[in-house]
Design a protein around this motif. Structure first.
Motif, PDB file in Angstrom:
ATOM      1  N   PHE A   1      66.242  39.384  -2.327  1.00  0.00           N
ATOM      2  CA  PHE A   1      65.711  40.752  -2.248  1.00  0.00           C
ATOM      3  C   PHE A   1      65.000  41.121  -3.562  1.00  0.00           C
ATOM      4  CE2 PHE A   1      66.456  45.346  -2.988  1.00  0.00           C
ATOM      5  CZ  PHE A   1      65.707  45.850  -1.939  1.00  0.00           C
ATOM      6  N   ILE A   2      65.613  40.765  -4.684  1.00  0.00           N
ATOM      7  CA  ILE A   2      64.993  41.037  -5.993  1.00  0.00           C
ATOM      8  C   ILE A   2      63.689  40.267  -6.118  1.00  0.00           C
ATOM      9  CG2 ILE A   2      65.278  40.686  -8.489  1.00  0.00           C
ATOM     10  CD1 ILE A   2      68.284  41.179  -8.071  1.00  0.00           C
TER      11      ILE A   2
ATOM     12  N   MET B   1      65.090  40.792   4.705  1.00  0.00           N
ATOM     13  CA  MET B   1      64.162  40.563   5.824  1.00  0.00           C
ATOM     14  C   MET B   1      63.231  41.751   6.030  1.00  0.00           C
ATOM     15  SD  MET B   1      66.831  38.880   8.537  1.00  0.00           S
ATOM     16  CE  MET B   1      67.733  37.378   8.172  1.00  0.00           C
ATOM     17  N   ALA B   2      63.790  42.953   5.852  1.00  0.00           N
ATOM     18  CA  ALA B   2      62.988  44.155   6.089  1.00  0.00           C
ATOM     19  C   ALA B   2      61.924  44.343   5.003  1.00  0.00           C
ATOM     20  CB  ALA B   2      63.903  45.383   6.146  1.00  0.00           C
ATOM     21  N   ARG B   3      62.233  43.927   3.769  1.00  0.00           N
ATOM     22  CA  ARG B   3      61.285  44.159   2.673  1.00  0.00           C
ATOM     23  C   ARG B   3      60.193  43.100   2.598  1.00  0.00           C
ATOM     24  NH1 ARG B   3      60.222  48.753   0.972  1.00  0.00           N
ATOM     25  NH2 ARG B   3      59.211  47.715  -0.795  1.00  0.00           N
ATOM     26  N   PHE B   4      60.426  41.933   3.224  1.00  0.00           N
ATOM     27  CA  PHE B   4      59.399  40.889   3.158  1.00  0.00           C
ATOM     28  C   PHE B   4      58.290  41.197   4.164  1.00  0.00           C
ATOM     29  CE2 PHE B   4      57.527  36.833   4.419  1.00  0.00           C
ATOM     30  CZ  PHE B   4      57.101  36.394   3.182  1.00  0.00           C
TER      31      PHE B   4
ATOM     32  N   PRO C   1      62.380  36.987   9.039  1.00  0.00           N
ATOM     33  CA  PRO C   1      63.766  36.489   9.120  1.00  0.00           C
ATOM     34  C   PRO C   1      63.849  34.969   9.044  1.00  0.00           C
ATOM     35  CG  PRO C   1      63.404  38.182  10.764  1.00  0.00           C
ATOM     36  CD  PRO C   1      62.064  37.853  10.178  1.00  0.00           C
ATOM     37  N   GLU C   2      62.886  34.275   9.687  1.00  0.00           N
ATOM     38  CA  GLU C   2      62.897  32.806   9.644  1.00  0.00           C
ATOM     39  C   GLU C   2      62.667  32.302   8.227  1.00  0.00           C
ATOM     40  OE1 GLU C   2      61.085  32.279  14.173  1.00  0.00           O
ATOM     41  OE2 GLU C   2      59.812  32.005  12.403  1.00  0.00           O
ATOM     42  N   LEU C   3      61.760  32.949   7.489  1.00  0.00           N
ATOM     43  CA  LEU C   3      61.477  32.525   6.116  1.00  0.00           C
ATOM     44  C   LEU C   3      62.684  32.752   5.210  1.00  0.00           C
ATOM     45  CD1 LEU C   3      59.225  31.519   4.142  1.00  0.00           C
ATOM     46  CD2 LEU C   3      58.862  33.925   3.591  1.00  0.00           C
ATOM     47  N   VAL C   4      63.279  33.953   5.329  1.00  0.00           N
ATOM     48  CA  VAL C   4      64.423  34.277   4.476  1.00  0.00           C
ATOM     49  C   VAL C   4      65.594  33.332   4.763  1.00  0.00           C
ATOM     50  CG1 VAL C   4      66.180  36.014   3.986  1.00  0.00           C
ATOM     51  CG2 VAL C   4      63.774  36.688   4.167  1.00  0.00           C
ATOM     52  N   ILE C   5      65.914  33.134   6.037  1.00  0.00           N
ATOM     53  CA  ILE C   5      67.047  32.256   6.402  1.00  0.00           C
ATOM     54  C   ILE C   5      66.758  30.816   5.998  1.00  0.00           C
ATOM     55  CG2 ILE C   5      68.383  31.324   8.333  1.00  0.00           C
ATOM     56  CD1 ILE C   5      67.993  34.039   9.721  1.00  0.00           C
ATOM     57  N   GLY C   6      65.533  30.361   6.255  1.00  0.00           N
ATOM     58  CA  GLY C   6      65.165  28.991   5.914  1.00  0.00           C
ATOM     59  C   GLY C   6      65.285  28.724   4.422  1.00  0.00           C
ATOM     60  N   LYS C   7      64.822  29.676   3.621  1.00  0.00           N
ATOM     61  CA  LYS C   7      64.915  29.500   2.167  1.00  0.00           C
ATOM     62  C   LYS C   7      66.369  29.554   1.686  1.00  0.00           C
ATOM     63  CE  LYS C   7      60.420  30.866   0.359  1.00  0.00           C
ATOM     64  NZ  LYS C   7      60.315  29.685  -0.495  1.00  0.00           N
ATOM     65  N   LEU C   8      67.189  30.380   2.338  1.00  0.00           N
ATOM     66  CA  LEU C   8      68.580  30.527   1.894  1.00  0.00           C
ATOM     67  C   LEU C   8      69.409  29.273   2.137  1.00  0.00           C
ATOM     68  CD1 LEU C   8      69.611  34.158   2.928  1.00  0.00           C
ATOM     69  CD2 LEU C   8      69.416  33.235   0.621  1.00  0.00           C
ATOM     70  N   ILE C   9      69.104  28.549   3.219  1.00  0.00           N
ATOM     71  CA  ILE C   9      69.974  27.442   3.629  1.00  0.00           C
ATOM     72  C   ILE C   9      70.166  26.419   2.514  1.00  0.00           C
ATOM     73  CG2 ILE C   9      70.081  25.422   5.156  1.00  0.00           C
ATOM     74  CD1 ILE C   9      68.973  27.204   7.375  1.00  0.00           C
ATOM     75  N   SER C  10      69.049  25.986   1.901  1.00  0.00           N
ATOM     76  CA  SER C  10      69.157  24.942   0.860  1.00  0.00           C
ATOM     77  C   SER C  10      69.931  25.458  -0.344  1.00  0.00           C
ATOM     78  CB  SER C  10      67.758  24.506   0.421  1.00  0.00           C
ATOM     79  OG  SER C  10      67.075  23.959   1.507  1.00  0.00           O
TER      80      SER C  10
ATOM     81  N   GLY D   1      87.625  40.652   3.234  1.00  0.00           N
ATOM     82  CA  GLY D   1      86.743  39.768   4.006  1.00  0.00           C
ATOM     83  C   GLY D   1      85.734  40.560   4.828  1.00  0.00           C
ATOM     84  N   LEU D   2      86.204  41.660   5.425  1.00  0.00           N
ATOM     85  CA  LEU D   2      85.309  42.492   6.249  1.00  0.00           C
ATOM     86  C   LEU D   2      84.222  43.144   5.383  1.00  0.00           C
ATOM     87  CD1 LEU D   2      84.708  43.825   9.003  1.00  0.00           C
ATOM     88  CD2 LEU D   2      86.280  45.664   8.363  1.00  0.00           C
ATOM     89  N   LEU D   3      84.624  43.710   4.247  1.00  0.00           N
ATOM     90  CA  LEU D   3      83.650  44.357   3.364  1.00  0.00           C
ATOM     91  C   LEU D   3      82.668  43.343   2.782  1.00  0.00           C
ATOM     92  CD1 LEU D   3      86.018  46.899   1.573  1.00  0.00           C
ATOM     93  CD2 LEU D   3      84.245  47.397   3.259  1.00  0.00           C
ATOM     94  N   LEU D   4      83.137  42.132   2.561  1.00  0.00           N
ATOM     95  CA  LEU D   4      82.247  41.068   2.084  1.00  0.00           C
ATOM     96  C   LEU D   4      81.194  40.748   3.153  1.00  0.00           C
ATOM     97  CD1 LEU D   4      82.198  39.440  -0.541  1.00  0.00           C
ATOM     98  CD2 LEU D   4      83.482  37.643   0.620  1.00  0.00           C
ATOM     99  N   CYS D   5      81.622  40.711   4.408  1.00  0.00           N
ATOM    100  CA  CYS D   5      80.684  40.465   5.509  1.00  0.00           C
ATOM    101  C   CYS D   5      79.666  41.598   5.618  1.00  0.00           C
ATOM    102  CB  CYS D   5      81.447  40.318   6.834  1.00  0.00           C
ATOM    103  SG  CYS D   5      82.438  38.823   6.950  1.00  0.00           S
ATOM    104  N   VAL D   6      80.142  42.845   5.440  1.00  0.00           N
ATOM    105  CA  VAL D   6      79.235  44.006   5.519  1.00  0.00           C
ATOM    106  C   VAL D   6      78.191  43.919   4.414  1.00  0.00           C
ATOM    107  CG1 VAL D   6      79.103  46.516   5.260  1.00  0.00           C
ATOM    108  CG2 VAL D   6      80.928  45.496   6.647  1.00  0.00           C
ATOM    109  N   PHE D   7      78.633  43.597   3.188  1.00  0.00           N
ATOM    110  CA  PHE D   7      77.692  43.484   2.058  1.00  0.00           C
ATOM    111  C   PHE D   7      76.665  42.394   2.337  1.00  0.00           C
ATOM    112  CE2 PHE D   7      76.366  41.473  -1.896  1.00  0.00           C
ATOM    113  CZ  PHE D   7      75.945  42.563  -2.642  1.00  0.00           C
ATOM    114  N   THR D   8      77.128  41.248   2.817  1.00  0.00           N
ATOM    115  CA  THR D   8      76.228  40.121   3.089  1.00  0.00           C
ATOM    116  C   THR D   8      75.211  40.480   4.165  1.00  0.00           C
ATOM    117  OG1 THR D   8      77.953  38.556   2.460  1.00  0.00           O
ATOM    118  CG2 THR D   8      76.173  37.717   3.831  1.00  0.00           C
ATOM    119  N   ALA D   9      75.682  41.120   5.237  1.00  0.00           N
ATOM    120  CA  ALA D   9      74.768  41.506   6.326  1.00  0.00           C
ATOM    121  C   ALA D   9      73.738  42.513   5.822  1.00  0.00           C
ATOM    122  CB  ALA D   9      75.575  42.095   7.484  1.00  0.00           C
ATOM    123  N   LEU D  10      74.185  43.447   4.994  1.00  0.00           N
ATOM    124  CA  LEU D  10      73.283  44.471   4.457  1.00  0.00           C
ATOM    125  C   LEU D  10      72.198  43.841   3.587  1.00  0.00           C
ATOM    126  CD1 LEU D  10      72.808  47.553   4.218  1.00  0.00           C
ATOM    127  CD2 LEU D  10      74.218  47.511   2.157  1.00  0.00           C
ATOM    128  N   MET D  11      72.591  42.906   2.728  1.00  0.00           N
ATOM    129  CA  MET D  11      71.624  42.258   1.848  1.00  0.00           C
ATOM    130  C   MET D  11      70.630  41.411   2.647  1.00  0.00           C
ATOM    131  SD  MET D  11      71.778  42.958  -1.318  1.00  0.00           S
ATOM    132  CE  MET D  11      72.127  44.639  -0.960  1.00  0.00           C
TER     133      MET D  11
END
Length: 377
Positions: free
Chosen positions: A281-282, A369-372, A224-233, A354-364
């Motif tokens: 994820f890809i 994180m789970a696949r790494f 999770p730290e790697l995925v979030i860290g890479k996403l920020i920039s 907005g809610l469905l967008l949040c659900v999609f984002t959380a799912l992705m």
């Protein structure tokens, strides 16, 4: 979860982006290039339909009828022909896209109270232009007929010639019916989806190909730290892209922005995190830059262009495709952008998107994180 390690990964990724000036220019330049190209090229407005006239009556009344077409900006009468064969040849060659054929005895039949058949011919190879021509031409014919009936009734001595039913037409949100006003917001959503997915699709794959992933795996950093860290920039870079696109859309294309700018920016960040998480994820799944970039384009461009409601209305799609559109986050963002840009509405209307967008984002995010896995294969 350690914020220090996340900050370190984000700093490392940010330095890599800044050092790769060509990729940085492409990341900022491609969205602007696409916005200008599509924004100017993709127009659905129809005007100046080249129209020819075959007037077999050649009377004052037939000329008055033709003048009604000439007075409307949608038609451009380019020629008057003398035979029906010339009408066919003009349409075959593409010199004209529509034709008006007035029969012989037009004015005499009208004065005698007999029905008259006007022929309107449209080039159906351009369905949109043909529909517009038929629609506006039918209105002109109806208006001309109504004028004749009203004049006839007045001459018979009836004082009150008002028609019993009138219509008052108003177009809300886009009263000029300018296509750029709904194309540009949808275009921004599609471009952001493609760029966001493409940018992050290379991050993890690049680490594997350069052999630097082994160094990251040897550190105590978690997935999770790697995925979030890479996403920020990349989210910061995507945010700059989005702000530039909004500026171009409003200042250069003149699209009105009626709603809350803050709400627009907040929802755009959520949308980009979801799109970038999909790219991540890809990247995690493929571990190869070429394959990751190809899959990212396939997974972002086609669904967002065809299934988001940007070009084709979702309500007219088959039920199976309508169900699939719920998996396309651009569908929600297109609705959000149109709502905020043109209608000026807020979360009281757009809360479901907005809610469905949040659900999609959380799912992705969770999937990435789970696949790494911190292991060598």
């Amino acid at each position: 979860m350690s914020f220090r390690r996340i900050r370190a990964v984000a700093r490392k990724e940010g330095l890599q982006i800044l050092r790769d000036t060509r990729s940085l220019l492409l990341a900022l330049g491609i969205p602007m290039l696409m916005l200008f190209l599509f924004g100017w090229a993709l127009k659905l407005d129809v005007s100046d339909v080249t129209t020819i006239v075959f007037d077999q009556d050649r009377s004052a009344m037939s000329r008055a009828f033709i003048e009604r077409f000439d007075a409307v900006e949608y038609f451009n009468i380019t020629d008057f022909v003398d035979t029906y064969d010339e009408v066919e040849r003009s349409l075959d060659r593409g010199d004209a896209r529509a034709a008006v054929v007035i029969p012989e005895g037009f004015s005499e039949d009208i004065k005698a109270g007999r029905d008259v058949q006007i022929q309107l011919i449209a080039d159906g190879t351009d369905a949109l232009t043909a529909q517009v021509f038929i629609g506006y031409a039918s209105v002109i014919v109806s208006d001309f007929s109504r004028g004749i009936v009203t004049e006839s009734v007045s001459r018979s001595g009836i004082v009150d010639t008002n028609l019993p039913v009138n219509v008052s037409v108003r177009v809300w949100y886009n009263p000029e019916l300018e296509s750029k006003n709904f194309i540009i917001p949808g275009l921004i959503a599609v471009i952001m989806m493609v760029i966001a997915g493409l940018l992050t699709s290379l991050t993890v794959a690049r680490e594997w190909e350069r052999g630097t992933m082994e160094q990251l795996i040897s550190t105590p950093i978690t997935a999770p730290e790697l995925v979030i860290g890479k996403l920020i920039s990349y989210v910061e870079l995507g945010f700059i892209d989005f702000v530039l696109s909004v500026f171009v859309g409003t200042l250069i294309f003149g699209v009105p922005l009626k709603g809350s700018v803050i709400l627009l920016l907040v929802l755009s960040v959520i949308f980009m995190i979801g799109a970038m998480s999909l790219g991540m994820f890809i990247s995690i799944m493929t571990k190869r830059q070429v394959m990751a970039s190809q899959m990212a384009i396939l997974a972002t461009f086609l669904p967002s262009f065809l299934l988001s409601g940007f070009v084709f209305p979702i309500a007219t799609m088959p039920l199976v495709l309508q169900g699939i559109t719920f998996l396309v986050s651009a569908r929600y963002f297109v609705t959000i952008l149109k709502g905020i840009f043109l209608k000026g509405v807020g979360l009281e209307v757009l809360w479901m998107e907005g809610l469905l967008l949040c659900v999609f984002t959380a799912l992705m995010l969770v999937l990435s994180m789970a696949r790494f896995k911190k292991e060598l294969t």
